[in-house]
Design an enzyme around this catalytic site. Sequence first.
Site, PDB file in Angstrom:
ATOM      1  N   SER A   1      -3.661 -12.921   3.785  1.00  0.00           N
ATOM      2  CA  SER A   1      -4.489 -11.970   4.508  1.00  0.00           C
ATOM      3  C   SER A   1      -4.197 -12.027   5.997  1.00  0.00           C
ATOM      4  O   SER A   1      -3.987 -13.110   6.570  1.00  0.00           O
ATOM      5  CB  SER A   1      -5.970 -12.272   4.266  1.00  0.00           C
ATOM      6  OG  SER A   1      -6.780 -11.468   5.082  1.00  0.00           O
TER       7      SER A   1
ATOM      8  N   SER B   1      -2.121   3.910  12.785  1.00  0.00           N
ATOM      9  CA  SER B   1      -3.480   4.324  13.106  1.00  0.00           C
ATOM     10  C   SER B   1      -3.804   5.640  12.397  1.00  0.00           C
ATOM     11  O   SER B   1      -3.074   6.076  11.516  1.00  0.00           O
ATOM     12  CB  SER B   1      -3.647   4.459  14.620  1.00  0.00           C
ATOM     13  OG  SER B   1      -5.012   4.619  14.956  1.00  0.00           O
TER      14      SER B   1
ATOM     15  N   GLU C   1     -18.669  10.920   7.809  1.00  0.00           N
ATOM     16  CA  GLU C   1     -17.617  11.916   7.629  1.00  0.00           C
ATOM     17  C   GLU C   1     -17.793  13.090   8.592  1.00  0.00           C
ATOM     18  O   GLU C   1     -18.896  13.578   8.806  1.00  0.00           O
ATOM     19  CB  GLU C   1     -17.635  12.428   6.183  1.00  0.00           C
ATOM     20  CG  GLU C   1     -16.448  13.287   5.831  1.00  0.00           C
ATOM     21  CD  GLU C   1     -16.402  13.598   4.333  1.00  0.00           C
ATOM     22  OE1 GLU C   1     -15.298  13.595   3.773  1.00  0.00           O
ATOM     23  OE2 GLU C   1     -17.466  13.844   3.739  1.00  0.00           O
TER      24      GLU C   1
ATOM     25  N   GLY D   1       0.812  -1.220   0.000  1.00  0.00           N
ATOM     26  CA  GLY D   1       0.000   0.000   0.000  1.00  0.00           C
ATOM     27  C   GLY D   1       0.840   1.262   0.000  1.00  0.00           C
ATOM     28  O   GLY D   1       2.071   1.210  -0.050  1.00  0.00           O
TER      29      GLY D   1
ATOM     30  N   LYS E   1      -8.843   9.530  12.588  1.00  0.00           N
ATOM     31  CA  LYS E   1     -10.270   9.181  12.549  1.00  0.00           C
ATOM     32  C   LYS E   1     -10.654   8.267  13.702  1.00  0.00           C
ATOM     33  O   LYS E   1     -11.851   8.007  13.938  1.00  0.00           O
ATOM     34  CB  LYS E   1     -10.615   8.548  11.212  1.00  0.00           C
ATOM     35  CG  LYS E   1     -10.501   9.525  10.048  1.00  0.00           C
ATOM     36  CD  LYS E   1     -10.740   8.838   8.710  1.00  0.00           C
ATOM     37  CE  LYS E   1     -10.672   9.869   7.577  1.00  0.00           C
ATOM     38  NZ  LYS E   1      -9.371  10.531   7.475  1.00  0.00           N
TER      39      LYS E   1
ATOM     40  N   ASP F   1       1.147  -8.998   1.967  1.00  0.00           N
ATOM     41  CA  ASP F   1       0.035  -8.227   1.411  1.00  0.00           C
ATOM     42  C   ASP F   1      -0.938  -9.163   0.715  1.00  0.00           C
ATOM     43  O   ASP F   1      -0.533 -10.189   0.137  1.00  0.00           O
ATOM     44  CB  ASP F   1       0.554  -7.175   0.426  1.00  0.00           C
ATOM     45  CG  ASP F   1      -0.428  -6.029   0.248  1.00  0.00           C
ATOM     46  OD1 ASP F   1      -0.130  -4.913   0.701  1.00  0.00           O
ATOM     47  OD2 ASP F   1      -1.508  -6.258  -0.331  1.00  0.00           O
TER      48      ASP F   1
END
Length: 632
Positions: A348, A413, A549, A298, A416, A320
């Site tokens: 996974s 982390s 959001e 990623g 959010k 990954d």
Amino acid sequence: MKKSKKYIVRQTLLIATDLIALSFVAFWSLWIRFEFDLSKMIITGYFFNLLKMLPVTIILSLIVFKFAGLYSSLWEYAGEQEVVRTIISCFVSSFMWIIIQLITGLRLPRSFVFIYFVFSMLCIFMVRLSYRILRRVKENRRSKDIKVIRTMVIGAGSAGALVVKELQQSSHSRNKVVCVLDDDKFKIGKLIHGVSVVGNTSQIEENVEKYKIDEIVLAMPSVSNKIRSEILNACKNTSCTLKTLPGIYQLMNGEVNIQKIRNVEIEDLLSRESIKVNVDEIIGYVKGKVVLVTGGGGSIGSELCRQIASHQPKELIIFDIYENSAYAIQQELKRTHPELNLTVLIGSVRDKERVNNIFAEYKPNLVYHAAAHKHVPLMENSPKESIKNNVFGTLNVAEAAHTYEAESFILISTDKAVNPTNIMGASKRICEMIVCRYAEVSDTKFACVRFGNVLGSNGSVIPLFKKQIAAGGPVTVTHRDIIRYFMTIPEAVSLVLQAGSYAKKGEIFVLDMGEPVRIDDLARNMIKLSGFEPDVDIKVEYTGLRPGEKLYEELLMSEEGLGKTENNLIYIGKLEHIDKDVFEKKLGLLKDAISDNTADIRACVKALVPTYRIKPEEQGDTTEDNNEACAV
């Protein structure tokens, strides 16, 4: 082969031109000495002495020119070195006449050598400069049908001078530099390669209008981010395209050319200074260790792998689920770090047996857990998948790190996770609680790193805005007042690596990210940086807040203290105590809930994360029965 033939022909023509020019200069110098009277030259015998010495002297002069590099220099890019070499070569050529006279006993007037030296320099310079002039004329004719880009360069230092010269001389450039700006008052009014320094950076807009500027190039690579941001913010108020140099190290390596001048990116407008880390601490922490990066393909994971690879690990393991991204970073690291002991594994973090097998076989010392689902709206529509991957994937990796006695476990982390209003943020908050729980019972050093939005990461707002602008708009913003903290990918990763060296027990590391950025301003700035006018060329549309959001993000919760580290831009927040029995029971209820296809898991998430705020329209099937099932 074609280029080689062209070079040989050009060199041969130049040698032949020099031969004719030096022969002409020799006769011209003697003729001047005798006041343009040919009969005196012949009567005195100097004319015949010149003829006898001329072949040897000219041949020796051409050999001197060759060794001095006069036939290998590109005179379209000639500078001080070429000028000095030409002067020295002409001086040696003049001295040859004295040597030949001493050897042969033939004589010439004493003033001949001085006259020859002066005119040989002038003639050789004219031969080479005429090539540059003819080339310019040819290029001007060729570019008559091509639109010229009227350009302003900001910065009259060494970088600015190099940029002006490069833009003037490069065959790839359509830029015509018409003015230069600089804040040094002593440079104003001076010329740089024929271009005038017309004012300072407070006069950007008026000079853009006065000189009809199409493009601005910022050539101040060594200034601080704050000054750079202030200048670029002034530039973006114009309709000009903005470009900049990548950094001072490019100048030090002599790498400034037309290809290195890049478009201004939105991160150039961030006013705070870039994160600085103690590289020695990181190397001391990573060197000689087996390092596992989950989610290594990623945006954050791949940059982690790049930086870890440069710090001499014993082995780097990339884990990954997405084979294409894993393959991409594998091939990149093989190319950039051929010495690296690299292992790439597909699987996974949800698969507990697979995770345990990896720890049993490779026994990683350092674990960086970056694998996660992170897209807020998508996770709102698939909340169970968010919990399966983020929460129980983290639990699997953390448990394996504890069982197989890894030295440290660092969780990636997000802001959010603070007072979350969406399932993704709540899931990451539970991940932080898992880390805190293991930190209390394990010899492994568990810690979290929490930061805001990462510029340019997969799925972030920047790539989306770029695509929308490239498509001609509209650019979509969810709300006029929505704000976010931003950092670059390398900054985020350097923070993660630094946290690894600071980690002790259950800390949460937070970056001082400066002032938050209004997304509306971000969108409009990107439109301006692309050379368009917001709401004129590219429309900005407001679509409303997406499910889950917030208008703003927070970096710390009220119960978390804030302490300093050795790095003034990195702070430590201590996570609260977690009751082991209650926490594990609630996790068990959450696991049961995600196995039930009819249950809404938000109530169980709320039971684990009291600060999780569920909006009424997102309650779904969260009934009283569900609430009771999740209660402890």
